[in-house]
Motif scaffolding. Sequence first.
Motif, PDB file in Angstrom:
ATOM      1  N   MET A   1       0.831  -1.203   0.000  1.00  0.00           N
ATOM      2  CA  MET A   1       0.000   0.000   0.000  1.00  0.00           C
ATOM      3  C   MET A   1       0.868   1.256   0.000  1.00  0.00           C
ATOM      4  O   MET A   1       0.577   2.223  -0.703  1.00  0.00           O
ATOM      5  CB  MET A   1      -0.951   0.007   1.202  1.00  0.00           C
ATOM      6  N   VAL A   2       1.945   1.228   0.776  1.00  0.00           N
ATOM      7  CA  VAL A   2       2.849   2.384   0.804  1.00  0.00           C
ATOM      8  C   VAL A   2       3.462   2.585  -0.584  1.00  0.00           C
ATOM      9  O   VAL A   2       3.522   3.709  -1.093  1.00  0.00           O
ATOM     10  CB  VAL A   2       3.945   2.194   1.884  1.00  0.00           C
ATOM     11  N   ALA A   3       3.888   1.490  -1.205  1.00  0.00           N
ATOM     12  CA  ALA A   3       4.464   1.591  -2.555  1.00  0.00           C
ATOM     13  C   ALA A   3       3.410   2.086  -3.541  1.00  0.00           C
ATOM     14  O   ALA A   3       3.692   2.922  -4.403  1.00  0.00           O
ATOM     15  CB  ALA A   3       5.015   0.231  -2.997  1.00  0.00           C
ATOM     16  N   GLN A   4       2.197   1.585  -3.404  1.00  0.00           N
ATOM     17  CA  GLN A   4       1.096   1.998  -4.288  1.00  0.00           C
ATOM     18  C   GLN A   4       0.808   3.490  -4.097  1.00  0.00           C
ATOM     19  O   GLN A   4       0.603   4.215  -5.064  1.00  0.00           O
ATOM     20  CB  GLN A   4      -0.151   1.164  -3.956  1.00  0.00           C
ATOM     21  N   GLN A   5       0.801   3.946  -2.861  1.00  0.00           N
ATOM     22  CA  GLN A   5       0.557   5.366  -2.598  1.00  0.00           C
ATOM     23  C   GLN A   5       1.682   6.214  -3.181  1.00  0.00           C
ATOM     24  O   GLN A   5       1.439   7.294  -3.715  1.00  0.00           O
ATOM     25  CB  GLN A   5       0.412   5.608  -1.093  1.00  0.00           C
ATOM     26  N   HIS A   6       2.900   5.700  -3.099  1.00  0.00           N
ATOM     27  CA  HIS A   6       4.037   6.418  -3.682  1.00  0.00           C
ATOM     28  C   HIS A   6       3.854   6.539  -5.196  1.00  0.00           C
ATOM     29  O   HIS A   6       4.047   7.616  -5.764  1.00  0.00           O
ATOM     30  CB  HIS A   6       5.339   5.688  -3.338  1.00  0.00           C
ATOM     31  N   ARG A   7       3.462   5.440  -5.837  1.00  0.00           N
ATOM     32  CA  ARG A   7       3.226   5.481  -7.289  1.00  0.00           C
ATOM     33  C   ARG A   7       2.084   6.440  -7.616  1.00  0.00           C
ATOM     34  O   ARG A   7       2.152   7.177  -8.598  1.00  0.00           O
ATOM     35  CB  ARG A   7       2.921   4.081  -7.822  1.00  0.00           C
ATOM     36  N   LEU A   8       1.065   6.443  -6.791  1.00  0.00           N
ATOM     37  CA  LEU A   8      -0.065   7.360  -6.998  1.00  0.00           C
ATOM     38  C   LEU A   8       0.404   8.810  -6.942  1.00  0.00           C
ATOM     39  O   LEU A   8       0.035   9.625  -7.786  1.00  0.00           O
ATOM     40  CB  LEU A   8      -1.117   7.140  -5.903  1.00  0.00           C
ATOM     41  N   ARG A   9       1.227   9.120  -5.932  1.00  0.00           N
ATOM     42  CA  ARG A   9       1.734  10.490  -5.812  1.00  0.00           C
ATOM     43  C   ARG A   9       2.562  10.864  -7.038  1.00  0.00           C
ATOM     44  O   ARG A   9       2.454  11.977  -7.544  1.00  0.00           O
ATOM     45  CB  ARG A   9       2.561  10.649  -4.539  1.00  0.00           C
ATOM     46  N   GLN A  10       3.374   9.922  -7.520  1.00  0.00           N
ATOM     47  CA  GLN A  10       4.182  10.214  -8.710  1.00  0.00           C
ATOM     48  C   GLN A  10       3.290  10.486  -9.913  1.00  0.00           C
ATOM     49  O   GLN A  10       3.531  11.427 -10.672  1.00  0.00           O
ATOM     50  CB  GLN A  10       5.113   9.037  -9.016  1.00  0.00           C
ATOM     51  N   ILE A  11       2.256   9.678 -10.075  1.00  0.00           N
ATOM     52  CA  ILE A  11       1.341   9.877 -11.206  1.00  0.00           C
ATOM     53  C   ILE A  11       0.625  11.209 -11.058  1.00  0.00           C
ATOM     54  O   ILE A  11       0.488  11.967 -12.027  1.00  0.00           O
ATOM     55  CB  ILE A  11       0.335   8.707 -11.308  1.00  0.00           C
ATOM     56  N   GLN A  12       0.194  11.533  -9.836  1.00  0.00           N
ATOM     57  CA  GLN A  12      -0.487  12.805  -9.621  1.00  0.00           C
ATOM     58  C   GLN A  12       0.449  13.971  -9.920  1.00  0.00           C
ATOM     59  O   GLN A  12       0.034  14.962 -10.518  1.00  0.00           O
ATOM     60  CB  GLN A  12      -0.999  12.890  -8.180  1.00  0.00           C
ATOM     61  N   GLU A  13       1.716  13.848  -9.523  1.00  0.00           N
ATOM     62  CA  GLU A  13       2.677  14.916  -9.809  1.00  0.00           C
ATOM     63  C   GLU A  13       2.879  15.064 -11.311  1.00  0.00           C
ATOM     64  O   GLU A  13       2.922  16.177 -11.824  1.00  0.00           O
ATOM     65  CB  GLU A  13       4.015  14.620  -9.121  1.00  0.00           C
ATOM     66  N   ARG A  14       3.003  13.926 -12.018  1.00  0.00           N
ATOM     67  CA  ARG A  14       3.175  14.003 -13.472  1.00  0.00           C
ATOM     68  C   ARG A  14       1.934  14.595 -14.116  1.00  0.00           C
ATOM     69  O   ARG A  14       2.027  15.397 -15.043  1.00  0.00           O
ATOM     70  CB  ARG A  14       3.456  12.615 -14.055  1.00  0.00           C
ATOM     71  N   LEU A  15       0.775  14.217 -13.622  1.00  0.00           N
ATOM     72  CA  LEU A  15      -0.477  14.734 -14.166  1.00  0.00           C
ATOM     73  C   LEU A  15      -0.566  16.234 -13.909  1.00  0.00           C
ATOM     74  O   LEU A  15      -0.927  16.997 -14.798  1.00  0.00           O
ATOM     75  CB  LEU A  15      -1.661  14.005 -13.521  1.00  0.00           C
ATOM     76  N   HIS A  16      -0.182  16.643 -12.714  1.00  0.00           N
ATOM     77  CA  HIS A  16      -0.206  18.068 -12.381  1.00  0.00           C
ATOM     78  C   HIS A  16       0.782  18.831 -13.258  1.00  0.00           C
ATOM     79  O   HIS A  16       0.466  19.888 -13.786  1.00  0.00           O
ATOM     80  CB  HIS A  16       0.128  18.256 -10.895  1.00  0.00           C
ATOM     81  N   THR A  17       1.971  18.266 -13.435  1.00  0.00           N
ATOM     82  CA  THR A  17       2.993  18.909 -14.266  1.00  0.00           C
ATOM     83  C   THR A  17       2.522  18.995 -15.711  1.00  0.00           C
ATOM     84  O   THR A  17       2.707  20.011 -16.370  1.00  0.00           O
ATOM     85  CB  THR A  17       4.319  18.117 -14.187  1.00  0.00           C
ATOM     86  N   ALA A  18       1.888  17.938 -16.198  1.00  0.00           N
ATOM     87  CA  ALA A  18       1.401  17.934 -17.586  1.00  0.00           C
ATOM     88  C   ALA A  18       0.275  18.943 -17.773  1.00  0.00           C
ATOM     89  O   ALA A  18       0.095  19.486 -18.854  1.00  0.00           O
ATOM     90  CB  ALA A  18       0.919  16.535 -17.969  1.00  0.00           C
ATOM     91  N   ALA A  19      -0.470  19.218 -16.711  1.00  0.00           N
ATOM     92  CA  ALA A  19      -1.611  20.132 -16.815  1.00  0.00           C
ATOM     93  C   ALA A  19      -1.190  21.593 -16.709  1.00  0.00           C
ATOM     94  O   ALA A  19      -1.967  22.481 -17.025  1.00  0.00           O
ATOM     95  CB  ALA A  19      -2.633  19.807 -15.723  1.00  0.00           C
ATOM     96  N   LEU A  20       0.046  21.845 -16.262  1.00  0.00           N
ATOM     97  CA  LEU A  20       0.494  23.233 -16.119  1.00  0.00           C
ATOM     98  C   LEU A  20       0.640  23.878 -17.492  1.00  0.00           C
ATOM     99  O   LEU A  20       1.135  23.257 -18.422  1.00  0.00           O
ATOM    100  CB  LEU A  20       1.846  23.284 -15.396  1.00  0.00           C
ATOM    101  N   PRO A  21       0.229  25.140 -17.608  1.00  0.00           N
ATOM    102  CA  PRO A  21       0.419  25.829 -18.897  1.00  0.00           C
ATOM    103  C   PRO A  21       1.903  26.100 -19.125  1.00  0.00           C
ATOM    104  O   PRO A  21       2.659  26.306 -18.185  1.00  0.00           O
ATOM    105  CB  PRO A  21      -0.361  27.136 -18.723  1.00  0.00           C
ATOM    106  N   ALA A  22       2.296  26.069 -20.384  1.00  0.00           N
ATOM    107  CA  ALA A  22       3.718  26.266 -20.720  1.00  0.00           C
ATOM    108  C   ALA A  22       4.129  27.704 -20.521  1.00  0.00           C
ATOM    109  O   ALA A  22       3.392  28.605 -20.503  1.00  0.00           O
ATOM    110  CB  ALA A  22       3.964  25.859 -22.168  1.00  0.00           C
TER     111      ALA A  22
END
Length: 177
Positions: free
Chosen positions: A156-177
């Motif tokens: 679960m800890v590893a899964q939560q870590h992967r979730l945070r990474q995906i959320q960070e990538r998603l947030h980064t991808a959503a940022l305007p250039a």
Amino acid sequence: APMGGPELAQHEELTLLFHGTLQLGQALNGVYRTTEGRLTKARNSLGLYGRTIELLGQEVSRGRDAAQELRASLLETQMEEDILQLQAEATAEVLGEVAQAQKVLRDSVQRLEVQLRSAWLGPAYREFEVLKAHADKQSHILWALTGHVQRQRREMVAQQHRLRQIQERLHTAALPA
């Protein structure tokens, strides 16, 4: 003044006028060619800008696709985490029940030990050995289940870590250039 003086003057004026007209024509021709060159450059630049905008549009589209994939992956990971959470809760509940049963068993063993001290031989001793073996078996099961719960927690800890990474990538991808 000799004859033809006014004609000569008119001829010179006409020559000057033609010469001026010729120079004006050449100057206008130069301006035309320069303007035409500038217009060609501007047309080429507009073509390049148009192509650049088209390429940027494709990049934005790919970014949107990647963001959509990340969202889908995030949703799937969150669902997996929910399942793991439910499994962990169920396992914890079972472990609680097993721990309670082990306590009851331990209490029974202690009562039997007291009885055995007073009557060392007989059927109580055999029952004591059976209960003791059962307690040992349950203790081993509890140990195994505890290990299972710990492994699930690590997952679960590893899964939560992967979730945070995906959320960070998603947030980064959503940022305007």
